[in-house]
Design a protein around this motif. Sequence first.
Motif, PDB file in Angstrom:
ATOM      1  N   PRO A   1       0.823  -1.219   0.000  1.00 16.45           N
ATOM      2  CA  PRO A   1       0.000   0.000   0.000  1.00 16.45           C
ATOM      3  C   PRO A   1       0.854   1.264   0.000  1.00 16.45           C
ATOM      4  O   PRO A   1       1.991   1.267   0.480  1.00 16.45           O
ATOM      5  CB  PRO A   1      -0.802  -0.120   1.296  1.00 16.45           C
ATOM      6  CG  PRO A   1       0.049  -0.953   2.194  1.00 16.45           C
ATOM      7  CD  PRO A   1       0.796  -1.902   1.295  1.00 16.45           C
ATOM      8  N   GLU A   2       0.282   2.324  -0.539  1.00 19.60           N
ATOM      9  CA  GLU A   2       0.923   3.643  -0.494  1.00 19.60           C
ATOM     10  C   GLU A   2       0.937   4.125   0.951  1.00 19.60           C
ATOM     11  O   GLU A   2       0.055   3.780   1.742  1.00 19.60           O
ATOM     12  CB  GLU A   2       0.134   4.634  -1.341  1.00 19.60           C
ATOM     13  CG  GLU A   2       0.127   4.322  -2.819  1.00 19.60           C
ATOM     14  CD  GLU A   2       1.140   5.145  -3.586  1.00 19.60           C
ATOM     15  OE1 GLU A   2       1.629   6.168  -3.063  1.00 19.60           O
ATOM     16  OE2 GLU A   2       1.450   4.740  -4.708  1.00 19.60           O
ATOM     17  N   THR A   3       1.899   4.958   1.274  1.00 22.47           N
ATOM     18  CA  THR A   3       1.966   5.567   2.597  1.00 22.47           C
ATOM     19  C   THR A   3       1.156   6.850   2.585  1.00 22.47           C
ATOM     20  O   THR A   3       1.238   7.634   1.643  1.00 22.47           O
ATOM     21  CB  THR A   3       3.434   5.888   2.955  1.00 22.47           C
ATOM     22  OG1 THR A   3       4.170   4.668   2.980  1.00 22.47           O
ATOM     23  CG2 THR A   3       3.540   6.567   4.305  1.00 22.47           C
ATOM     24  N   GLN A   4       0.384   7.042   3.624  1.00 24.80           N
ATOM     25  CA  GLN A   4      -0.395   8.272   3.772  1.00 24.80           C
ATOM     26  C   GLN A   4       0.356   9.213   4.702  1.00 24.80           C
ATOM     27  O   GLN A   4       0.656   8.852   5.833  1.00 24.80           O
ATOM     28  CB  GLN A   4      -1.794   7.958   4.335  1.00 24.80           C
ATOM     29  CG  GLN A   4      -2.593   6.980   3.491  1.00 24.80           C
ATOM     30  CD  GLN A   4      -2.765   7.442   2.051  1.00 24.80           C
ATOM     31  OE1 GLN A   4      -3.105   8.587   1.793  1.00 24.80           O
ATOM     32  NE2 GLN A   4      -2.526   6.548   1.106  1.00 24.80           N
ATOM     33  N   GLY A   5       0.670  10.394   4.221  1.00 26.91           N
ATOM     34  CA  GLY A   5       1.391  11.363   5.050  1.00 26.91           C
ATOM     35  C   GLY A   5       2.838  10.970   5.232  1.00 26.91           C
ATOM     36  O   GLY A   5       3.380  10.138   4.492  1.00 26.91           O
ATOM     37  N   ILE A   6       3.458  11.585   6.218  1.00 26.84           N
ATOM     38  CA  ILE A   6       4.860  11.289   6.530  1.00 26.84           C
ATOM     39  C   ILE A   6       4.913  10.684   7.928  1.00 26.84           C
ATOM     40  O   ILE A   6       4.711  11.380   8.930  1.00 26.84           O
ATOM     41  CB  ILE A   6       5.738  12.556   6.452  1.00 26.84           C
ATOM     42  CG1 ILE A   6       5.671  13.122   5.034  1.00 26.84           C
ATOM     43  CG2 ILE A   6       7.176  12.226   6.845  1.00 26.84           C
ATOM     44  CD1 ILE A   6       6.365  14.445   4.848  1.00 26.84           C
ATOM     45  N   PRO A   7       5.168   9.377   7.986  1.00 23.41           N
ATOM     46  CA  PRO A   7       5.201   8.718   9.294  1.00 23.41           C
ATOM     47  C   PRO A   7       6.427   9.124  10.119  1.00 23.41           C
ATOM     48  O   PRO A   7       7.407   9.639   9.583  1.00 23.41           O
ATOM     49  CB  PRO A   7       5.280   7.229   8.956  1.00 23.41           C
ATOM     50  CG  PRO A   7       5.331   7.115   7.486  1.00 23.41           C
ATOM     51  CD  PRO A   7       5.387   8.472   6.891  1.00 23.41           C
ATOM     52  N   LYS A   8       6.361   8.863  11.401  1.00 20.73           N
ATOM     53  CA  LYS A   8       7.524   9.026  12.280  1.00 20.73           C
ATOM     54  C   LYS A   8       8.582   7.989  11.878  1.00 20.73           C
ATOM     55  O   LYS A   8       8.273   6.982  11.235  1.00 20.73           O
ATOM     56  CB  LYS A   8       7.124   8.820  13.748  1.00 20.73           C
ATOM     57  CG  LYS A   8       6.088   9.784  14.239  1.00 20.73           C
ATOM     58  CD  LYS A   8       6.694  11.146  14.434  1.00 20.73           C
ATOM     59  CE  LYS A   8       5.676  12.100  15.043  1.00 20.73           C
ATOM     60  NZ  LYS A   8       6.113  13.476  14.947  1.00 20.73           N
TER      61      LYS A   8
END
Length: 161
Positions: free
Chosen positions: A96-103
Amino acid sequence: MSIAAPPIDIGIPAEQRAEIAAGLGRVLADSTVLYAKTHGFHWNVTGPMFNTLHLMFMEQYTELWTALDAIAERIRALGHPAPFGGSAYSGLSSIPETQGIPKAMEMVHELVQGHEAVSRTIRSVFSVAEAANDQPTADLLTQRLQIHEKTAWMLRSLLDQ
């Protein structure tokens, strides 16, 4: 006067070549999505482990970038077009694509999952290549599997408490 290329006759029937190429297309899509995710994380990682992760992600996306060409060229050697483009990859990839910028540690967690997803996709194609007596594809898949499993282990080690 042009001379037409002869039909492909490498000892693997057309139907098996098509099935292997389709499987490799899924490996290529997973690898491309993982490459893009890893490169994006390299650009956007922050926090106390910035330098370690920034360098680790760079090493990983560089390795993935090189692998993309080998996978695509194997598809072409089997007589099929290599898939390309965002919509093709999103339809073929299991990542899956990443949503936002994770920690930072969430990035590591996502990459563990990504490398394991590619490993599962590779395993699903391996039996098809073996059944067709396709040693070059089996060799490529074995090499890729070793890298993805090792990378998942190394990333997972960062998550141990």
